[in-house]
Design a protein around this motif. Structure first.
Motif, PDB file in Angstrom:
ATOM      1  N   VAL A  77       0.934  -1.212   0.179  1.00 30.37           N
ATOM      2  CA  VAL A  77      -0.079   0.020   0.165  1.00 30.37           C
ATOM      3  C   VAL A  77       0.886   1.229   0.052  1.00 30.37           C
ATOM      4  CG1 VAL A  77      -1.696   1.162   1.552  1.00 30.37           C
ATOM      5  CG2 VAL A  77      -1.914  -1.242   1.413  1.00 30.37           C
ATOM      6  N   VAL A  78       0.547   2.555  -0.662  1.00 24.19           N
ATOM      7  CA  VAL A  78       1.393   3.620  -0.939  1.00 24.19           C
ATOM      8  C   VAL A  78       1.815   4.063   0.568  1.00 24.19           C
ATOM      9  CG1 VAL A  78       1.093   5.873  -1.736  1.00 24.19           C
ATOM     10  CG2 VAL A  78       0.169   4.103  -2.902  1.00 24.19           C
ATOM     11  N   PHE A  79       3.205   4.243   0.740  1.00 27.13           N
ATOM     12  CA  PHE A  79       3.654   4.725   1.821  1.00 27.13           C
ATOM     13  C   PHE A  79       3.430   3.803   2.927  1.00 27.13           C
ATOM     14  CE2 PHE A  79       2.745   8.797  -0.402  1.00 27.13           C
ATOM     15  CZ  PHE A  79       4.244   8.786  -1.139  1.00 27.13           C
ATOM     16  N   ASP A  80       3.240   2.570   2.916  1.00 22.94           N
ATOM     17  CA  ASP A  80       3.057   1.680   3.882  1.00 22.94           C
ATOM     18  C   ASP A  80       3.870   0.379   3.781  1.00 22.94           C
ATOM     19  OD1 ASP A  80       2.026   0.306   6.215  1.00 22.94           O
ATOM     20  OD2 ASP A  80      -0.016   1.092   5.926  1.00 22.94           O
ATOM     21  N   THR A  81       3.723  -0.586   4.664  1.00 20.56           N
ATOM     22  CA  THR A  81       4.633  -1.923   4.371  1.00 20.56           C
ATOM     23  C   THR A  81       3.793  -3.039   4.217  1.00 20.56           C
ATOM     24  OG1 THR A  81       4.898  -2.317   6.906  1.00 20.56           O
ATOM     25  CG2 THR A  81       6.678  -1.168   5.577  1.00 20.56           C
ATOM     26  N   VAL A  82       2.310  -2.977   4.423  1.00 19.08           N
ATOM     27  CA  VAL A  82       1.507  -3.882   4.485  1.00 19.08           C
ATOM     28  C   VAL A  82       1.212  -3.992   2.992  1.00 19.08           C
ATOM     29  CG1 VAL A  82       0.463  -3.649   6.690  1.00 19.08           C
ATOM     30  CG2 VAL A  82      -0.734  -2.409   4.860  1.00 19.08           C
ATOM     31  N   GLU A  83       0.646  -5.108   2.240  1.00 19.16           N
ATOM     32  CA  GLU A  83       0.424  -5.307   0.974  1.00 19.16           C
ATOM     33  C   GLU A  83      -0.936  -5.277   0.800  1.00 19.16           C
ATOM     34  OE1 GLU A  83       2.293  -8.691  -0.827  1.00 19.16           O
ATOM     35  OE2 GLU A  83       4.492  -7.520  -0.556  1.00 19.16           O
ATOM     36  N   ALA A  84      -1.709  -4.882  -0.377  1.00 18.04           N
ATOM     37  CA  ALA A  84      -2.872  -5.111  -0.676  1.00 18.04           C
ATOM     38  C   ALA A  84      -3.177  -5.700  -1.976  1.00 18.04           C
ATOM     39  CB  ALA A  84      -3.175  -3.351  -0.962  1.00 18.04           C
ATOM     40  N   ASP A  85      -4.310  -6.478  -1.901  1.00 19.39           N
ATOM     41  CA  ASP A  85      -4.790  -7.009  -3.194  1.00 19.39           C
ATOM     42  C   ASP A  85      -5.304  -6.121  -4.068  1.00 19.39           C
ATOM     43  OD1 ASP A  85      -4.564  -9.479  -2.054  1.00 19.39           O
ATOM     44  OD2 ASP A  85      -6.580  -9.374  -1.117  1.00 19.39           O
ATOM     45  N   PRO A  86      -5.252  -6.153  -5.245  1.00 25.79           N
ATOM     46  CA  PRO A  86      -5.711  -5.483  -6.315  1.00 25.79           C
ATOM     47  C   PRO A  86      -7.119  -4.895  -6.410  1.00 25.79           C
ATOM     48  CG  PRO A  86      -4.350  -7.197  -7.398  1.00 25.79           C
ATOM     49  CD  PRO A  86      -4.533  -7.630  -5.892  1.00 25.79           C
ATOM     50  N   VAL A  87      -7.253  -3.712  -6.536  1.00 22.77           N
ATOM     51  CA  VAL A  87      -8.643  -3.238  -6.311  1.00 22.77           C
ATOM     52  C   VAL A  87      -9.368  -3.561  -7.710  1.00 22.77           C
ATOM     53  CG1 VAL A  87     -10.084  -1.224  -6.207  1.00 22.77           C
ATOM     54  CG2 VAL A  87      -7.892  -1.109  -4.941  1.00 22.77           C
ATOM     55  N   ALA A  88     -10.446  -4.350  -7.478  1.00 21.17           N
ATOM     56  CA  ALA A  88     -11.200  -4.904  -8.556  1.00 21.17           C
ATOM     57  C   ALA A  88     -12.722  -4.406  -8.774  1.00 21.17           C
ATOM     58  CB  ALA A  88     -11.626  -6.415  -8.460  1.00 21.17           C
ATOM     59  N   THR A  89     -13.005  -3.775  -7.542  1.00 22.07           N
ATOM     60  CA  THR A  89     -14.430  -2.926  -7.645  1.00 22.07           C
ATOM     61  C   THR A  89     -14.220  -1.606  -7.017  1.00 22.07           C
ATOM     62  OG1 THR A  89     -14.979  -3.740  -5.261  1.00 22.07           O
ATOM     63  CG2 THR A  89     -15.450  -5.229  -7.195  1.00 22.07           C
ATOM     64  N   PHE A  90     -15.281  -0.569  -7.218  1.00 20.63           N
ATOM     65  CA  PHE A  90     -15.359   0.539  -6.893  1.00 20.63           C
ATOM     66  C   PHE A  90     -16.329   1.114  -6.048  1.00 20.63           C
ATOM     67  CE2 PHE A  90     -12.894   0.161 -10.630  1.00 20.63           C
ATOM     68  CZ  PHE A  90     -11.362   0.594 -10.379  1.00 20.63           C
ATOM     69  N   PRO A  91     -16.574   1.780  -5.104  1.00 22.99           N
ATOM     70  CA  PRO A  91     -17.772   2.315  -4.594  1.00 22.99           C
ATOM     71  C   PRO A  91     -18.521   3.006  -5.354  1.00 22.99           C
ATOM     72  CG  PRO A  91     -15.816   3.215  -3.373  1.00 22.99           C
ATOM     73  CD  PRO A  91     -15.258   2.372  -4.402  1.00 22.99           C
ATOM     74  N   VAL A  92     -19.999   2.853  -5.311  1.00 22.77           N
ATOM     75  CA  VAL A  92     -20.769   3.372  -6.050  1.00 22.77           C
ATOM     76  C   VAL A  92     -22.103   4.229  -5.273  1.00 22.77           C
ATOM     77  CG1 VAL A  92     -22.728   2.987  -7.847  1.00 22.77           C
ATOM     78  CG2 VAL A  92     -20.801   1.635  -7.733  1.00 22.77           C
ATOM     79  N   SER A  93     -22.316   5.243  -5.568  1.00 19.14           N
ATOM     80  CA  SER A  93     -23.086   6.200  -4.785  1.00 19.14           C
ATOM     81  C   SER A  93     -24.063   6.891  -5.856  1.00 19.14           C
ATOM     82  CB  SER A  93     -22.663   7.305  -3.827  1.00 19.14           C
ATOM     83  OG  SER A  93     -21.673   8.110  -4.489  1.00 19.14           O
ATOM     84  N   PRO A  94     -25.401   7.157  -5.332  1.00 27.35           N
ATOM     85  CA  PRO A  94     -26.134   8.030  -6.502  1.00 27.35           C
ATOM     86  C   PRO A  94     -25.862   9.405  -6.104  1.00 27.35           C
ATOM     87  CG  PRO A  94     -27.429   7.348  -4.136  1.00 27.35           C
ATOM     88  CD  PRO A  94     -26.056   6.701  -4.143  1.00 27.35           C
ATOM     89  N   LEU A  95     -25.991  10.068  -7.500  1.00 32.04           N
ATOM     90  CA  LEU A  95     -25.941  11.432  -7.660  1.00 32.04           C
ATOM     91  C   LEU A  95     -26.799  12.118  -8.625  1.00 32.04           C
ATOM     92  CD1 LEU A  95     -24.058  13.896  -6.683  1.00 32.04           C
ATOM     93  CD2 LEU A  95     -22.730  13.382  -8.919  1.00 32.04           C
ATOM     94  N   ARG A  96     -28.164  12.587  -7.697  1.00 30.45           N
ATOM     95  CA  ARG A  96     -29.203  12.869  -8.566  1.00 30.45           C
ATOM     96  C   ARG A  96     -29.650  11.750  -9.831  1.00 30.45           C
ATOM     97  NH1 ARG A  96     -25.850  17.500  -8.048  1.00 30.45           N
ATOM     98  NH2 ARG A  96     -24.834  17.258  -9.832  1.00 30.45           N
TER      99      ARG A  96
END
Length: 800
Positions: A262-281
């Motif tokens: 992870v950016v500026f950390d030592t822990v590792e992250a799984d690739p981001v496969a999904t994104f948060p969705v929210s309504p906007l009008r």
């Protein structure tokens, strides 16, 4: 836990954006809580950089996050044992502090990659959370003389300097004899390009001159901070790479070391496969999507949570991206269903980036073309595009940065040409997805084939003439089998497969190599012949790219040469290649195809439309010509004066008599100039005067200099060369005349100075020192109004 950064900006040579790089990096890191120490101008000297690095090491604590950043020129030196172009050649890399020009054999002011690696190892002993960013290149070649300015030294550091410096490092106990240090497993290293590629600086979208890497990285870090997502360095650098490739397709930033952190950390992250969705009008907002290169036209499936998108019963709907900003992508949910808290979007299809094209003029044919390209998804009309179409007698012509691409054509054929340009650009910018990156190391060697022998060339910036043969050797340095394919993007933007007999890739087992251009049966090396396409105007050299595609499974690359759509059963990589071949959309959903890990490498060279001139045969004791001579597009010229001075006779053993002559030949702009001086009764250790300058005039394209010492005689070299009338082989002709007429001639010095390096005006004083076997002198280029000092002597010389 503290966050500390050392930011080094060494603005030397023709770089002008280094201060902007450091300021932008400081601002971006401040958003992440970093306190920056800056070393710029006189503080970015060798001593200043090493002192700041030592302080950083001393102050580092186990939980600290540390960044070391450098912007400036890279440099290189040939291995003292194995120089460039020899079997097993090796290049020693270094960075160029602001006092680099003051280097001497006793006081070298560069900082080698070896020294930087030792410092980094000591730093990671104090803290394992270290990120290094190097915005420079160490390439053994130059770019052509146009933007961007290359962030690398144009020619090798003199061998005598690096040899003396290595001797000093040996005495200090550094392990200089172990070759290039292995990568540090505790530090993330972000580099502007591969070891034999170019990195550049140019004006960015805001008109600010910056390094391509720094501009893309600071923008990506700022966007990531605003998004609140926790992603890996592999994901960030993938976004950075896409941005840089869009601006300059020959520069490919890389991330080395533990890239899954992870950016500026030592822990590792799984690739981001999904994104948060929210309504906007009346639309939905997909947060963080632009960080992954999402663009208008891409398609998502929206699910109520992290459920697989293949679960149609829970699917909320589809979204086609209409617009993006720095933080999110926006579009309409196809079903109009409400979006619950925790909904996630899965990217399933990605559109090819559209090629911006300017259609010039008010000609009716231009208006027809604008209507025809409007429905073409991979071409969009823009006012400030580099690719443009001009109306000329007989039809329309597509122009790019290097000139016209074809003869006048009707509008429908021009549309096809624009599609081809767009597809070629997309292939040049092809990158592996972070979650599908192939971790198996491979070595790639690009060579010119001469009489069945491979002569190594740099992988970026080399010059190849029409009619010459090339080869590419790929070696599997890993422990698993890979499959290798070569795709050529020609000067006409036509894409072709270079291994048609193995359309799914050549199998390479662990430790094996394969040479594309060799004969599988006889073992002979004929090479792949390159030629200039007849329909492309042969006015200027053009870039050609070989894409080396390495995959974990066989991959059918023939789809790039086909216009039809193939059936099912393709891997995700094959679907991506089909997209490039058919201008379709790239399918990215896991259920759309099986995942195959792959890596993309490139070889970039300039193809010259004319045959290669005959190679020089004259031998010189000191040959300071660049490893690769760039082809200069512009007619840049400068008024210069070439000075020879401080001629010292160390040993007169070569001549059986003590009367000698010095001949200097200067060739530029198709014209030549000869300067001759004679000396009598010379003795060992004597300093001889030289009448300088030996040339004053206008340098055009290149400035060639050759210097000889011969027994004195009546030869009028200038007159004999004028009588010969040839200008293509002047150096060889002059060498033969001196040898045949005067006998024991010594070729002392040979160099070529180019417009890209201001014909040597920016070279250092020490660069001008020339030490041959028995003689030494200085050869310097200055403005005509500048007087170059000459050390006096009691001896008299006769100028001719």
């Amino acid at each position: 836990m503290a966050r500390k950064a050392l930011l080094i900006g060494a603005q030397t040579g023709d770089l002008t954006g280094v201060a902007n790089d450091v300021a932008a990096m400081a601002d971006a890191l401040a958003l992440w809580g970093f306190e920056s120490t800056r070393r710029e101008r006189e503080n970015a000297s060798r001593a200043g950089i090493l002192d700041a690095y030592e302080r950083l090491i001393a102050q580092a604590r186990p939980d600290d996050a540390v960044v070391v950043y450098y912007s400036g020129h890279g440099a290189y030196a040939p291995d003292p044992e194995r120089g460039w172009g020899t079997p097993g050649h090796r290049v020693l890399q270094l960075i160029e502090p602001t006092d680099f020009a003051a280097s001497t054999e006793d006081d070298f002011r560069g900082i080698t990659a070896l020294e930087l690696s030792v410092l980094l190892a000591r730093l990671t002993e104090r803290t394992r959370n270290v990120t290094v960013v190097l915005d420079c290149c160490h390439s053994a070649h130059m770019s052509r003389d146009r933007d961007p300015v290359v962030k690398g030294r144009s020619r090798a550091v003199p061998a005598r300097l690096i040899r003396a410096h290595l001797d000093t490092l040996r005495r200090e106990g550094l392990p200089v004899d172990v070759g290039q240090p292995t990568g540090n497993p505790h530090a993330v290293r972000i580099v502007a390009c591969g070891p034999e590629q170019l990195a550049g600086e140019a004006a960015n979208a805001d008109g600010v001159r910056m390094g391509y890497l720094t501009d893309a990285l600071t923008r990506s870090l700022t966007e990531l901070r605003d998004s609140g997502l926790a992603v890996s360095w592999a994901t960030v650098v993938d976004r950075v790479r896409q941005r840089v490739l869009a601006a300059w397709p020959t520069q490919r930033p890389e991330v080395e070391g533990p890239a899954r952190r992870v950016v500026f950390d030592t822990v590792e992250a799984d690739p981001v496969a999904t994104f948060p969705v929210s309504p906007l009008r009346d639309r939905v907002r997909i947060a963080g999507a632009p960080l992954f290169g999402v663009r208008p036209g891409d398609e998502f499936v929206v699910m109520p949570d992290d459920s697989p998108e293949a679960d149609d019963d829970r699917k909320l709907g589809d979204v086609v991206v209409e617009r993006i900003d720095a933080q999110a992508a926006y579009g309409v949910l196809s079903t109009g269903l409400p979006v619950p808290l925790g909904a996630r979007a899965h990217l399933v299809r990605a559109a090819l980036p559209a090629l911006p094209v300017r259609i010039a003029g008010d000609d009716p044919r231009s208006a027809t073309l604008a209507r025809l390209v409007e429905p073409v998804p991979i071409v969009r009309v823009a006012d400030d595009a580099e690719v443009h179409v001009e109306a000329e007698p007989g039809g329309l012509v597509v122009h790019d940065a290097f000139g016209p691409l074809h003869a006048p054509q009707p509008a429908d054929l021009v549309v096809a040409n624009l599609k081809r340009v767009a597809q070629a650009r997309a292939l040049r910018c092809l990158t592996e997805d972070p979650w599908l990156a192939l971790g198996i190391p491979v070595s790639i060697t690009f060579s010119r084939v001469v009489d069945g022998v491979a002569v190594p060339l740099p992988r970026s910036g080399a010059v190849v003439h029409s009619g010459q043969a090339i080869c590419v050797e790929v070696r599997n340095d890993g422990t698993d089998t890979v499959y290798v394919s070569l795709l050529d993007i020609g000067v006409s933007n036509q894409i072709s497969v270079l291994n048609p007999n193995s359309p799914s890739g050549v199998r390479l087992d662990a430790g094996r190599s394969y040479t594309f251009g060799g004969n599988d049966y006889s073992g002979a090396l004929a090479g792949l012949a390159v030629s200039w396409p007849p329909l492309v105007p042969a006015t200027e050299p053009r870039p050609e790219t070989i894409v080396v595609l390495v995959s974990a499974e066989p991959t059918d690359t023939r789809v790039l040469e086909q216009t039809g759509v193939r059936g099912g059963g393709l891997s995700r990589l094959e679907r991506h290649l089909r997209q490039l071949g058919t201008a379709g959309v790239r399918e990215t959903a896991p259920e759309a195809a099986r995942p195959v890990r792959f890596a993309v490498h490139t070889v970039d060279f300039d193809l010259v439309p004319t045959p290669a001139p005959p190679p020089e045969t004259a031998v010189f004791q000191v040959n300071d010509r660049p490893t690769v001579l760039p082809w200069t597009r512009s007619a840049r010229s400068l008024d210069v004066a070439v000075h020879l001075s401080d001629l010292v006779v160390h040993h007169n053993r070569r001549f059986r008599h003590s009367d000698v002559r010095l001949d200097a030949l200067v060739v530029t702009g198709g014209e030549f100039h000869v300067h001759t001086e004679t000396f009598t009764d010379i003795k060992d250790g004597e300093r001889l005067p030289l009448s300088t300058p030996v040339f004053t005039g206008t340098a055009r394209s290149t400035l060639d200099v050759a210097v000889w010492i011969s027994p004195n005689g009546p030869l009028d070299l200038a007159a004999r060369l004028r009588w010969r009338g040839a200008v293509s082989d002047l150096v060889d002709t002059a060498h033969r005349l001196l040898r045949d007429e005067l006998g024991d001639t010594i070729g002392l010095y040979r160099t070529t100075l180019t417009a890209a390096e201001h014909f040597g005006l920016s070279r250092t004083v020490d660069d001008s020192a020339v030490r041959a076997q028995d003689f030494s002198f200085r050869c310097a280029v200055a403005e005509p109004s500048v007087r170059v000092g000459v050390v006096g002597s009691q001896r008299e010389g006769t100028a001719g």
